[in-house]
Design an enzyme around this catalytic site. Structure first.
Site, PDB file in Angstrom:
ATOM      1  N   VAL A 152       0.828  -1.206   0.000  1.00  0.00           N
ATOM      2  CA  VAL A 152       0.000   0.000   0.000  1.00  0.00           C
ATOM      3  C   VAL A 152       0.867   1.262   0.000  1.00  0.00           C
ATOM      4  O   VAL A 152       0.497   2.283  -0.573  1.00  0.00           O
ATOM      5  CB  VAL A 152      -0.947  -0.026   1.234  1.00  0.00           C
ATOM      6  CG1 VAL A 152      -1.598   1.320   1.470  1.00  0.00           C
ATOM      7  CG2 VAL A 152      -1.996  -1.113   1.069  1.00  0.00           C
ATOM      8  N   GLU A 195     -15.811  -6.833  -4.285  1.00  0.00           N
ATOM      9  CA  GLU A 195     -15.400  -8.064  -4.964  1.00  0.00           C
ATOM     10  C   GLU A 195     -15.895  -9.313  -4.240  1.00  0.00           C
ATOM     11  O   GLU A 195     -16.263 -10.319  -4.866  1.00  0.00           O
ATOM     12  CB  GLU A 195     -13.858  -8.108  -5.067  1.00  0.00           C
ATOM     13  CG  GLU A 195     -13.308  -9.289  -5.810  1.00  0.00           C
ATOM     14  CD  GLU A 195     -13.670  -9.290  -7.295  1.00  0.00           C
ATOM     15  OE1 GLU A 195     -13.283  -8.356  -7.996  1.00  0.00           O
ATOM     16  OE2 GLU A 195     -14.351 -10.237  -7.733  1.00  0.00           O
ATOM     17  N   GLY A 235     -17.111 -15.485  -3.846  1.00  0.00           N
ATOM     18  CA  GLY A 235     -16.064 -15.646  -2.834  1.00  0.00           C
ATOM     19  C   GLY A 235     -14.700 -15.158  -3.273  1.00  0.00           C
ATOM     20  O   GLY A 235     -14.511 -13.973  -3.551  1.00  0.00           O
ATOM     21  N   ILE A 273     -13.026 -15.713  -5.944  1.00  0.00           N
ATOM     22  CA  ILE A 273     -12.734 -15.610  -7.389  1.00  0.00           C
ATOM     23  C   ILE A 273     -12.707 -14.149  -7.822  1.00  0.00           C
ATOM     24  O   ILE A 273     -13.689 -13.428  -7.637  1.00  0.00           O
ATOM     25  CB  ILE A 273     -13.800 -16.359  -8.220  1.00  0.00           C
ATOM     26  CG1 ILE A 273     -13.950 -17.802  -7.748  1.00  0.00           C
ATOM     27  CG2 ILE A 273     -13.438 -16.313  -9.694  1.00  0.00           C
ATOM     28  CD1 ILE A 273     -15.119 -18.532  -8.396  1.00  0.00           C
ATOM     29  N   GLU A 311     -25.818 -18.607   4.332  1.00  0.00           N
ATOM     30  CA  GLU A 311     -26.218 -17.307   4.856  1.00  0.00           C
ATOM     31  C   GLU A 311     -26.830 -17.478   6.240  1.00  0.00           C
ATOM     32  O   GLU A 311     -27.213 -18.595   6.627  1.00  0.00           O
ATOM     33  CB  GLU A 311     -27.231 -16.665   3.916  1.00  0.00           C
ATOM     34  CG  GLU A 311     -26.671 -16.326   2.551  1.00  0.00           C
ATOM     35  CD  GLU A 311     -25.502 -15.353   2.624  1.00  0.00           C
ATOM     36  OE1 GLU A 311     -25.664 -14.246   3.146  1.00  0.00           O
ATOM     37  OE2 GLU A 311     -24.405 -15.716   2.162  1.00  0.00           O
ATOM     38  N   ASP A 316     -29.850 -15.586  -2.818  1.00  0.00           N
ATOM     39  CA  ASP A 316     -28.440 -15.193  -2.826  1.00  0.00           C
ATOM     40  C   ASP A 316     -27.896 -15.186  -4.257  1.00  0.00           C
ATOM     41  O   ASP A 316     -27.234 -14.226  -4.675  1.00  0.00           O
ATOM     42  CB  ASP A 316     -27.640 -16.171  -1.948  1.00  0.00           C
ATOM     43  CG  ASP A 316     -26.161 -15.828  -1.890  1.00  0.00           C
ATOM     44  OD1 ASP A 316     -25.806 -14.885  -1.175  1.00  0.00           O
ATOM     45  OD2 ASP A 316     -25.378 -16.499  -2.586  1.00  0.00           O
ATOM     46  N   LYS A 371     -26.535 -12.017  -6.627  1.00  0.00           N
ATOM     47  CA  LYS A 371     -25.254 -12.029  -7.346  1.00  0.00           C
ATOM     48  C   LYS A 371     -25.471 -11.818  -8.843  1.00  0.00           C
ATOM     49  O   LYS A 371     -24.693 -11.124  -9.506  1.00  0.00           O
ATOM     50  CB  LYS A 371     -24.527 -13.344  -7.063  1.00  0.00           C
ATOM     51  CG  LYS A 371     -24.047 -13.431  -5.608  1.00  0.00           C
ATOM     52  CD  LYS A 371     -23.661 -14.835  -5.223  1.00  0.00           C
ATOM     53  CE  LYS A 371     -23.088 -14.885  -3.815  1.00  0.00           C
ATOM     54  NZ  LYS A 371     -22.945 -16.243  -3.278  1.00  0.00           N
ATOM     55  N   GLY A 404     -16.985 -19.247   2.240  1.00  0.00           N
ATOM     56  CA  GLY A 404     -16.089 -19.599   3.342  1.00  0.00           C
ATOM     57  C   GLY A 404     -15.310 -18.389   3.816  1.00  0.00           C
ATOM     58  O   GLY A 404     -15.106 -17.423   3.058  1.00  0.00           O
TER      59      GLY A 404
HETATM   60  P1  NDP Z   1     -21.754 -14.156  10.278  1.00  0.00           P
HETATM   61  O1  NDP Z   1     -23.159 -14.344  10.694  1.00  0.00           O
HETATM   62  O2  NDP Z   1     -20.785 -15.242  10.540  1.00  0.00           O
HETATM   63  O3  NDP Z   1     -21.186 -12.821  10.954  1.00  0.00           O
HETATM   64  C1  NDP Z   1     -21.944 -11.651  11.053  1.00  0.00           C
HETATM   65  C2  NDP Z   1     -21.271 -10.722  12.044  1.00  0.00           C
HETATM   66  O4  NDP Z   1     -22.015  -9.497  12.092  1.00  0.00           O
HETATM   67  C3  NDP Z   1     -21.223 -11.258  13.470  1.00  0.00           C
HETATM   68  O5  NDP Z   1     -19.938 -11.025  13.994  1.00  0.00           O
HETATM   69  C4  NDP Z   1     -22.262 -10.422  14.213  1.00  0.00           C
HETATM   70  O6  NDP Z   1     -21.926 -10.201  15.542  1.00  0.00           O
HETATM   71  C5  NDP Z   1     -22.156  -9.128  13.455  1.00  0.00           C
HETATM   72  N1  NDP Z   1     -23.334  -8.289  13.618  1.00  0.00           N
HETATM   73  C6  NDP Z   1     -24.626  -8.618  13.329  1.00  0.00           C
HETATM   74  N2  NDP Z   1     -25.419  -7.577  13.616  1.00  0.00           N
HETATM   75  C7  NDP Z   1     -24.638  -6.598  14.107  1.00  0.00           C
HETATM   76  C8  NDP Z   1     -24.881  -5.291  14.586  1.00  0.00           C
HETATM   77  N3  NDP Z   1     -26.105  -4.773  14.619  1.00  0.00           N
HETATM   78  N4  NDP Z   1     -23.829  -4.550  15.006  1.00  0.00           N
HETATM   79  C9  NDP Z   1     -22.589  -5.058  14.997  1.00  0.00           C
HETATM   80  N5  NDP Z   1     -22.286  -6.302  14.533  1.00  0.00           N
HETATM   81  C10 NDP Z   1     -23.320  -7.053  14.108  1.00  0.00           C
HETATM   82  O7  NDP Z   1     -21.799 -13.793   8.729  1.00  0.00           O
HETATM   83  P2  NDP Z   1     -20.698 -14.070   7.605  1.00  0.00           P
HETATM   84  O8  NDP Z   1     -19.368 -13.653   8.091  1.00  0.00           O
HETATM   85  O9  NDP Z   1     -20.860 -15.441   7.072  1.00  0.00           O
HETATM   86  O10 NDP Z   1     -21.204 -13.097   6.448  1.00  0.00           O
HETATM   87  C11 NDP Z   1     -21.085 -11.717   6.561  1.00  0.00           C
HETATM   88  C12 NDP Z   1     -21.429 -11.040   5.242  1.00  0.00           C
HETATM   89  O11 NDP Z   1     -20.561 -11.556   4.223  1.00  0.00           O
HETATM   90  C13 NDP Z   1     -22.851 -11.300   4.724  1.00  0.00           C
HETATM   91  O12 NDP Z   1     -23.279 -10.159   4.009  1.00  0.00           O
HETATM   92  C14 NDP Z   1     -22.672 -12.472   3.772  1.00  0.00           C
HETATM   93  O13 NDP Z   1     -23.670 -12.502   2.792  1.00  0.00           O
HETATM   94  C15 NDP Z   1     -21.341 -12.093   3.159  1.00  0.00           C
HETATM   95  N6  NDP Z   1     -20.597 -13.206   2.587  1.00  0.00           N
HETATM   96  C16 NDP Z   1     -20.395 -14.350   3.304  1.00  0.00           C
HETATM   97  C17 NDP Z   1     -19.681 -15.398   2.771  1.00  0.00           C
HETATM   98  C18 NDP Z   1     -19.457 -16.660   3.509  1.00  0.00           C
HETATM   99  O14 NDP Z   1     -18.951 -17.609   2.898  1.00  0.00           O
HETATM  100  N7  NDP Z   1     -19.795 -16.745   4.791  1.00  0.00           N
HETATM  101  C19 NDP Z   1     -19.108 -15.287   1.428  1.00  0.00           C
HETATM  102  C20 NDP Z   1     -19.359 -14.041   0.747  1.00  0.00           C
HETATM  103  C21 NDP Z   1     -20.085 -13.045   1.319  1.00  0.00           C
HETATM  104  P3  NDP Z   1     -22.215 -11.322  16.662  1.00  0.00           P
HETATM  105  O15 NDP Z   1     -21.408 -12.517  16.251  1.00  0.00           O
HETATM  106  O16 NDP Z   1     -21.716 -10.709  17.899  1.00  0.00           O
HETATM  107  O17 NDP Z   1     -23.671 -11.580  16.640  1.00  0.00           O
HETATM  108  N1  HSE Z   2     -23.952 -18.215   1.217  1.00  0.00           N
HETATM  109  C1  HSE Z   2     -23.121 -17.877   0.123  1.00  0.00           C
HETATM  110  C2  HSE Z   2     -22.874 -19.104  -0.703  1.00  0.00           C
HETATM  111  C3  HSE Z   2     -21.815 -17.321   0.608  1.00  0.00           C
HETATM  112  O1  HSE Z   2     -23.143 -20.218  -0.237  1.00  0.00           O
HETATM  113  O2  HSE Z   2     -22.441 -18.969  -1.852  1.00  0.00           O
HETATM  114  C4  HSE Z   2     -20.941 -16.811  -0.502  1.00  0.00           C
HETATM  115  O3  HSE Z   2     -21.476 -15.670  -1.094  1.00  0.00           O
END
Ligand code: NDP
Ligand code: HSE
Length: 468
Positions: free
Chosen positions: A46, A143, A148, A150, A204, A215, A219, A321
């Protein structure tokens, strides 16, 4: 640091780019890990250190690793974290529409760069975010929202910016692909496979978004928007999920030399008068086993992009993931941090084409229709007539077996029941739906247990051994 300000400082070195992380679940945890483990490399790439300014979660007690190692950074007040003057970049990995939309708009309005993996929000209200980014000159990168790890959106937005994209199609939901792969190999039931996909962090928060196609539709909206320079929202995308795909459908596909995949298809459609429209749709379809998509298993994604000059390109990799998704986020983070350090800006939204959306009823596809019929004379002719009456041309028919002792719907008498498999030539969805309704009205038709689209059918028909 304000946008465009030089970070060089003779005494202290470049000022750090400070990151507010919203959410620390499956993806956020890996973002924290990568930012801290790769701090040295990130600084070198960076041109300034990249530091976490704060991490917002809902329930800190659920995050012992985070609170033990980064306790001073953890907050439950995401809005206050976003508003802080010492934050340059907001990375959002919470998900959902509100309150996240409000927070991201606040960030963009105040000139902070935003990186999000939130395809649901982008597909519902991406234009509002893009307008806020344009108004303040801030970066909006996403991205990780599609496929994911890719690299797919940047190639569409930048590498292919000089070409004319005609089609983007493939597998973009890891969870449903994981389940369909398990069903195809007979390794696990639907419920067990969904539970495992959830345990592995692919699904999700509400997994119906995965299995009902929401979902993938989000996309598809993001992909179509970028590919065709047209604002496409989730409501513009025709959506059918994979929940209804049965073991019998999987077996029927296997007999045909096909595999069932949940596909997202975005096409530029050129009518005879030269007018153009966009078709965006998500549905389960049979894909010939000889097609590369048929061999995309587990949570992997694969997307074909067709462009007039480039020809066909294939993108393949881990579609879901924590670590794979965090990789895409870190790529965006390096890009926006470089922009802040160097004073540049990433590409703006490009929606100048404003093409209309083609209704699904007009979209031609080939179909595989399974019929349970009374096994008696004249049935085949009547069935063929129903297809012909609606302009649906039959490519192949096979009687796949007789079952004794079935009850006739008309007179209650017992006789042999047969299963007919009809494969059609390309026909509009509306014509096929009308055909199925008419078939169900016929007393010799005992049921239509399976209607599935077939993509790339030429080889599948050969596999039936009946020719076109
Ligand atoms: P998780 O449910 O594992 O994590 C969500 C996080 O958000 C948790 O840490 C939760 O906190 C926090 N959170 C929820 N509400 C609040 C709030 N009001 N204030 C502060 N923090 C909050 O989700 P993922 O990590 O799986 O996914 C996150 C995003 O990424 C989503 O939009 C999903 O669609 C996207 N995504 C996910 C992929 C995947 O493979 N999992 C791949 C690509 C995109 P706490 O744990 O304390 O409740
Ligand atoms: N729930 C989504 C999936 C996560 O299974 O493809 C990645 O966007």
């Amino acid at each position: 640091m304000t946008r465009g300000e030089s970070s060089a400082d003779a005494a202290d070195g470049p000022r750090a780019v400070r990151v507010a992380l919203l959410g620390c679940g499956t993806v956020g945890t890996e973002v924290v890990r990568l930012i801290t483990e790769q701090a040295g490399d990130l600084t070198a790439r960076v041109g300034a250190p990249v530091e976490l300014a704060g991490v917002a979660v809902r329930r800190p007690h659920k995050h012992p690793w985070l609170t033990e190692n980064f306790g001073e950074l953890v907050t439950t007040d995401a809005a206050a974290l976003v508003a802080r003057d010492d934050v340059d970049v907001v990375v959002e990995v919470i998900g959902g529409i509100e309150p996240v939309r409000t927070w991201l708009l606040e960030a963009l309005k105040s000139g902070k760069s935003v990186i999000t993996a939130n395809k649901a929000l982008l597909a519902e209200d991406g234009p509002t975010l893009a307008e806020a980014a344009d108004a303040s000159g801030a970066d909006l990168y996403y991205e990780a929202s599609v496929a994911g790890a890719i690299p797919l959106l940047r190639p569409l937005r930048e590498s292919l910016a000089g070409d004319r994209i005609t089609r983007v199609a493939g597998i973009v939901n890891g969870t449903s692909n994981f389940i369909l792969s398990a069903m195809a190999t007979g390794g696990a039931s639907y419920a067990d496979a969904l539970e495992e996909a959830t345990r592995l962090g692919y699904a999700e928060a509400d997994p119906s978004a995965d299995v009902d196609g929401y979902d993938a539709a989000s996309k598809a909206a993001i992909l179509a928007t970028l590919a065709f320079h047209t604002r496409i929202t989730a409501s513009d995308v025709h959506r059918e999920g994979m929940r209804e795909v049965s073991a019998a459908d999987v077996a029927a596909a296997r007999r045909l030399g096909c595999t069932i995949k949940l596909l997202a298809i975005c096409e530029r459609v050129v009518a005879e008068d030269g007018s153009e429209s966009v078709s965006a749709r998500v549905y389960p379809a049979m894909v010939p086993d000889s097609h590369p998509l048929a061999r995309v298993d587990d949570a992997f994604n694969a997307v074909f992009v067709e462009a007039e000059a480039a020809g066909q390109l294939m993108f393949y990799g881990q579609g879901a993931g924590g670590a794979p998704t965090a990789s895409a986020i870190l790529g965006d983070l390096v890009a926006v941090a470089r922009n802040r350090v160097g004073g540049g800006r990433g590409p703006r939204e490009s929606a100048y084409a404003s093409l209309p959306v083609r209704p699904i009823g007009e979209v031609p596809t080939r179909y595989h229709v399974d019929l349970e019929v009374a096994d008696r004379e004249g049935v085949l002719a009547a069935i063929a007539g129903a297809f012909a009456d609606h302009g649906v041309s039959i490519a192949a028919v096979r009687q796949t077996g007789g079952v004794s002792g079935s009850v006739d719907r008309a007179d209650g008498s017992e006789h042999t029941q047969a299963r007919l498999t009809v494969v059609t030539h390309s026909a509009p969805e509306a014509a096929l739906s009308a055909t199925v309704s008419k078939l169900l009205d016929k007393e010799m038709v005992l049921g239509v247990p399976g209607v599935l689209r077939v993509e790339g059918l030429g080889r599948a028909v050969s596999a039936l051994g009946m020719g076109e």
